[in-house]
Motif scaffolding. Structure first.
Motif, mmCIF file in Angstrom:
data_model
loop_
_atom_site.group_PDB
_atom_site.id
_atom_site.type_symbol
_atom_site.label_atom_id
_atom_site.label_comp_id
_atom_site.label_asym_id
_atom_site.label_seq_id
_atom_site.Cartn_x
_atom_site.Cartn_y
_atom_site.Cartn_z
ATOM 1 N N PHE A 97 -8.309 -0.420 -1.110
ATOM 2 C CA PHE A 97 -9.322 0.091 -0.178
ATOM 3 C C PHE A 97 -8.734 0.812 1.033
ATOM 4 O O PHE A 97 -9.460 1.516 1.736
ATOM 5 C CB PHE A 97 -10.179 -1.069 0.352
ATOM 6 C CG PHE A 97 -10.972 -1.787 -0.707
ATOM 7 C CD1 PHE A 97 -12.025 -1.165 -1.355
ATOM 8 C CD2 PHE A 97 -10.654 -3.088 -1.057
ATOM 9 C CE1 PHE A 97 -12.754 -1.832 -2.325
ATOM 10 C CE2 PHE A 97 -11.376 -3.765 -2.027
ATOM 11 C CZ PHE A 97 -12.431 -3.137 -2.664
ATOM 12 N N GLY A 98 -7.445 0.606 1.281
ATOM 13 C CA GLY A 98 -6.856 1.037 2.541
ATOM 14 C C GLY A 98 -7.018 -0.066 3.573
ATOM 15 O O GLY A 98 -7.987 -0.837 3.537
ATOM 16 N N ALA A 99 -6.074 -0.163 4.497
ATOM 17 C CA ALA A 99 -6.179 -1.153 5.557
ATOM 18 C C ALA A 99 -7.234 -0.714 6.569
ATOM 19 O O ALA A 99 -7.472 0.479 6.770
ATOM 20 C CB ALA A 99 -4.826 -1.327 6.247
ATOM 21 N N ALA A 156 -8.174 -10.455 4.224
ATOM 22 C CA ALA A 156 -9.300 -9.784 4.877
ATOM 23 C C ALA A 156 -10.054 -10.835 5.674
ATOM 24 O O ALA A 156 -10.131 -12.001 5.264
ATOM 25 C CB ALA A 156 -10.226 -9.106 3.867
ATOM 26 N N CYS A 157 -10.596 -10.432 6.809
ATOM 27 C CA CYS A 157 -11.318 -11.384 7.656
ATOM 28 C C CYS A 157 -12.538 -10.705 8.255
ATOM 29 O O CYS A 157 -12.608 -9.486 8.375
ATOM 30 C CB CYS A 157 -10.416 -11.934 8.766
ATOM 31 S SG CYS A 157 -9.753 -10.678 9.855
ATOM 32 N N LEU A 209 -6.329 -6.411 5.720
ATOM 33 C CA LEU A 209 -5.030 -6.450 6.389
ATOM 34 C C LEU A 209 -4.016 -5.567 5.677
ATOM 35 O O LEU A 209 -3.996 -5.495 4.440
ATOM 36 C CB LEU A 209 -4.520 -7.886 6.456
ATOM 37 C CG LEU A 209 -5.455 -8.873 7.167
ATOM 38 C CD1 LEU A 209 -4.816 -10.252 7.247
ATOM 39 C CD2 LEU A 209 -5.808 -8.378 8.570
ATOM 40 N N PRO A 210 -3.145 -4.897 6.441
ATOM 41 C CA PRO A 210 -2.141 -4.008 5.833
ATOM 42 C C PRO A 210 -1.134 -4.796 5.003
ATOM 43 O O PRO A 210 -0.882 -5.975 5.244
ATOM 44 C CB PRO A 210 -1.483 -3.346 7.047
ATOM 45 C CG PRO A 210 -1.750 -4.264 8.192
ATOM 46 C CD PRO A 210 -3.068 -4.910 7.915
ATOM 47 N N GLY A 211 -0.556 -4.125 4.021
ATOM 48 C CA GLY A 211 0.473 -4.741 3.190
ATOM 49 C C GLY A 211 -0.063 -5.598 2.062
ATOM 50 O O GLY A 211 0.712 -6.158 1.290
ATOM 51 N N SER A 212 -1.374 -5.698 1.925
ATOM 52 C CA SER A 212 -1.976 -6.544 0.900
ATOM 53 C C SER A 212 -2.342 -5.734 -0.336
ATOM 54 O O SER A 212 -2.384 -4.498 -0.310
ATOM 55 C CB SER A 212 -3.239 -7.213 1.451
ATOM 56 O OG SER A 212 -4.205 -6.237 1.801
ATOM 57 N N PHE A 213 -2.630 -6.435 -1.431
ATOM 58 C CA PHE A 213 -3.135 -5.759 -2.627
ATOM 59 C C PHE A 213 -4.441 -5.056 -2.303
ATOM 60 O O PHE A 213 -4.664 -3.912 -2.726
ATOM 61 C CB PHE A 213 -3.335 -6.773 -3.754
ATOM 62 C CG PHE A 213 -3.973 -6.200 -4.987
ATOM 63 C CD1 PHE A 213 -3.209 -5.510 -5.914
ATOM 64 C CD2 PHE A 213 -5.339 -6.344 -5.210
ATOM 65 C CE1 PHE A 213 -3.803 -4.966 -7.046
ATOM 66 C CE2 PHE A 213 -5.935 -5.808 -6.345
ATOM 67 C CZ PHE A 213 -5.163 -5.119 -7.267
ATOM 68 N N LEU A 214 -5.325 -5.724 -1.555
ATOM 69 C CA LEU A 214 -6.604 -5.098 -1.208
ATOM 70 C C LEU A 214 -6.401 -3.824 -0.406
ATOM 71 O O LEU A 214 -7.147 -2.855 -0.576
ATOM 72 C CB LEU A 214 -7.482 -6.069 -0.424
ATOM 73 C CG LEU A 214 -8.175 -7.179 -1.208
ATOM 74 C CD1 LEU A 214 -9.136 -7.930 -0.303
ATOM 75 C CD2 LEU A 214 -8.909 -6.642 -2.424
ATOM 76 N N ALA A 215 -5.401 -3.820 0.471
ATOM 77 C CA ALA A 215 -5.126 -2.605 1.246
ATOM 78 C C ALA A 215 -4.690 -1.464 0.332
ATOM 79 O O ALA A 215 -5.002 -0.293 0.592
ATOM 80 C CB ALA A 215 -4.068 -2.882 2.309
ATOM 81 N N SER A 216 -4.006 -1.793 -0.756
ATOM 82 C CA SER A 216 -3.607 -0.739 -1.700
ATOM 83 C C SER A 216 -4.799 -0.185 -2.471
ATOM 84 O O SER A 216 -4.750 0.917 -3.000
ATOM 85 C CB SER A 216 -2.549 -1.278 -2.678
ATOM 86 O OG SER A 216 -3.130 -2.151 -3.641
ATOM 87 N N ARG A 224 -12.677 0.928 -8.274
ATOM 88 C CA ARG A 224 -11.216 0.977 -8.231
ATOM 89 C C ARG A 224 -10.614 -0.426 -8.190
ATOM 90 O O ARG A 224 -9.532 -0.670 -8.742
ATOM 91 C CB ARG A 224 -10.769 1.804 -7.021
ATOM 92 C CG ARG A 224 -9.273 2.089 -6.999
ATOM 93 C CD ARG A 224 -8.946 3.237 -6.050
ATOM 94 N NE ARG A 224 -9.345 2.949 -4.691
ATOM 95 C CZ ARG A 224 -10.271 3.651 -4.004
ATOM 96 N NH1 ARG A 224 -10.892 4.672 -4.583
ATOM 97 N NH2 ARG A 224 -10.569 3.343 -2.760
ATOM 98 N N LEU A 225 -11.292 -1.372 -7.527
ATOM 99 C CA LEU A 225 -10.805 -2.744 -7.492
ATOM 100 C C LEU A 225 -10.710 -3.300 -8.920
ATOM 101 O O LEU A 225 -9.708 -3.929 -9.295
ATOM 102 C CB LEU A 225 -11.725 -3.607 -6.639
ATOM 103 C CG LEU A 225 -11.397 -5.105 -6.594
ATOM 104 C CD1 LEU A 225 -10.004 -5.347 -6.046
ATOM 105 C CD2 LEU A 225 -12.447 -5.845 -5.771
#
Length: 229
Positions: A150-152, A176-177, A141-148, A212-213
């Motif tokens: 992996f990208g949304a 993420a879902c 999902l956009p705006g999340s740490f994971l999006a920063s 990168r994570l």
């Protein structure tokens, strides 16, 4: 500055998982320490905490009756909860992987599905080879740490666990879902970095995005050290 990253894995077996986790922590700039005992009155210093995969969490940990017979490790439950107490009290960054995501969610007040729909999981493989080769799409999902990191959008991951988050813990959100709407990642809202992923990045060290994570997680641990100096 190499943050001390404590990690907890299965007490027996899973040597490859432990070795890969230790390696990727070192590559990402951390100093890995395997935590095998609960913290004492003066617990050793850790700057970050990683909870790895393993056996299911006992339903009593989230005040549920047992719906499905499974294999549990009550000592490991206690070990992880004790170190999570330290991490929460000291604002230490936490990353949960598979079972580790579920324990993080349980510790913070959420609960779990004890069995996913068998129709969804019937074609999933078992064992190390399955985790090495199987991939399924999840939406970050956009705006999340994971999006920063992996990208949304769509990310293909090795997520095979038959249990999953049901109610996301207070103070956390799903980031993420899966295609079925199931929770594949959670993150705390504000405060110290606390995230969990249902997949296994430590088993994909050849992928730059998975490395990168760990880089970003250890950066957060390093930032916390600097804030304390």
């Amino acid at each position: 500055m190499r943050p001390v990253i404590g990690y907890i894995g299965a007490p027996r077996g899973d040597r490859l998982v432990g070795a890969l986790t230790s390696l990727i922590i070192r590559i990402s700039g951390g100093r890995p320490v395997r935590l095998r005992k609960p913290p004492g009155p003066e617990p050793r210093r850790v700057d970050g905490l990683i909870l790895l995969g393993g056996l299911d969490i006992h339903p009593s940990r989230y005040n549920a009756e047992m719906e499905v017979e499974s294999r549990f490790d009550l000592e490991r439950d206690e070990l992880e909860l004790a170190w999570l107490d330290i991490a929460f009290a000291r604002a230490i960054p936490v990353m949960g992987i598979c079972r580790g995501l579920q324990m993080l969610n349980v510790k913070a007040g959420g609960d779990l599905h004890q069995r996913l729909d068998p129709e969804v999981t019937k074609n999933w493989p078992n064992g190390p080879l399955g985790y090495a080769l199987f991939r399924k799409p999840v939406e970050v999902l956009p705006g999340s740490f994971l999006a920063s990191v992996f990208g949304a959008g769509t990310l293909r991951v090795n997520s095979l666990h038959r249990r999953a988050v049901r109610a996301v813990a207070p103070g956390f959100e799903a980031t993420a879902c899966g295609a079925d709407g199931g929770v594949q990642a959670i993150e705390a809202r504000g405060g110290a970095l606390r995230l969990g992923v249902q997949f296994h990045p430590e088993l994909l060290p050849h992928r730059r995005d998975m490395r990168r994570l760990f880089d970003r997680f250890i950066d957060a641990c390093r930032t916390r050290i600097r804030a304390d100096i």
